[in-house]
Design an enzyme around this catalytic site. Structure first.
Site, PDB file in Angstrom:
ATOM      1  N   TYR A 135     -21.045  49.499 -36.819  1.00  0.00           N
ATOM      2  CA  TYR A 135     -21.352  48.806 -38.070  1.00  0.00           C
ATOM      3  C   TYR A 135     -22.571  47.899 -37.913  1.00  0.00           C
ATOM      4  CZ  TYR A 135     -20.124  47.038 -42.683  1.00  0.00           C
ATOM      5  OH  TYR A 135     -20.126  46.735 -44.022  1.00  0.00           O
ATOM      6  N   LEU A 155     -25.508  50.138 -38.186  1.00  0.00           N
ATOM      7  CA  LEU A 155     -25.744  50.497 -39.591  1.00  0.00           C
ATOM      8  C   LEU A 155     -26.406  49.342 -40.325  1.00  0.00           C
ATOM      9  CD1 LEU A 155     -25.407  52.361 -42.068  1.00  0.00           C
ATOM     10  CD2 LEU A 155     -23.174  51.261 -42.418  1.00  0.00           C
ATOM     11  N   HIS A 156     -25.925  48.130 -40.094  1.00  0.00           N
ATOM     12  CA  HIS A 156     -26.512  46.952 -40.737  1.00  0.00           C
ATOM     13  C   HIS A 156     -27.997  46.839 -40.425  1.00  0.00           C
ATOM     14  CE1 HIS A 156     -27.424  42.889 -41.902  1.00  0.00           C
ATOM     15  NE2 HIS A 156     -27.524  42.493 -40.653  1.00  0.00           N
ATOM     16  N   ARG A 157     -28.373  47.023 -39.161  1.00  0.00           N
ATOM     17  CA  ARG A 157     -29.786  46.942 -38.787  1.00  0.00           C
ATOM     18  C   ARG A 157     -30.600  48.036 -39.479  1.00  0.00           C
ATOM     19  NH1 ARG A 157     -27.358  45.254 -33.931  1.00  0.00           N
ATOM     20  NH2 ARG A 157     -27.311  47.342 -33.042  1.00  0.00           N
TER      21      ARG A 157
END
Length: 189
Positions: A25, A28-30
């Site tokens: 996650y 994914l955030h980056r």
């Protein structure tokens, strides 16, 4: 928001699923931050509620238009995770899918930085602020969470995730760089 892709964690005897989901996650955030994406949402189809049972599950589902998911998947945001995941192909959302909001929830967990801010805001001593915050912090939270690192601040924190009630009609809107929204829905099936 008519396509999705499932990313499932593989069981690993060396790393707990919660740790792997946090790593996935955070990556994914980056990627969403770097893409400046506000049109990609997430859901956790296998999440469980409960103080002792809470978990986001072992599957992360990404929702967006097909072209946007293709754009996300050509960048190398999954580097280092490929041995720990099974990546499905991009698929169309089933016609009978419901919709639901997947949002961030924030709670007073009694951390020292929160007590420090509370003390400054109310002009009281730090110890007094900590004492006042004990009761709300002792409340047990039943929502699942993921440990993530913020791209902007670099700090690690527990990101509590709430899935709203299923609804028949989708609601358009934008998503933050965690793929969450307080208004926009993602398909649910």
């Amino acid at each position: 928001m008519d396509h999705y892709i499932d990313i499932r964690l593989r069981p690993d005897p060396d790393f707990p699923a919660a740790m792997l989901m946090g790593a996935l996650y955070s990556k994914l955030h980056r990627a969403l931050f770097d893409l400046e994406a506000n049109d990609i949402g997430v859901s956790f189809p296998d999440y469980k509620l409960g103080v002792r049972a809470r978990t986001p599950g072992d599957r992360l589902r990404l929702h967006a238009e097909q072209s946007r998911l293709e754009q996300l998947m050509v960048i190398s945001w999954l580097t280092g995770m490929r041995d720990h995941i099974t990546l499905a192909s991009i698929q169309a959302v089933p016609a009978d899918a419901k919709h639901r909001v997947v949002r961030r929830r924030q709670f007073n967990t009694g951390g020292p930085s929160r007590a420090r801010r509370y003390a400054q805001r109310h002009g009281i001593e730090f110890q007094e602020a900590q004492r006042l915050m004990e009761a709300p912090a002792a409340r047990q939270i039943a929502l699942p969470f993921v440990q993530v690192s913020s791209r902007s601040s670099g700090q690690r924190f527990a990101l509590f995730i709430e899935h709203g009630q299923p609804q028949s009609q989708p609601v358009a809107g934008s998503f933050n760089h965690y793929g969450l929204s307080s208004e926009a829905t993602v398909p649910w099936f």
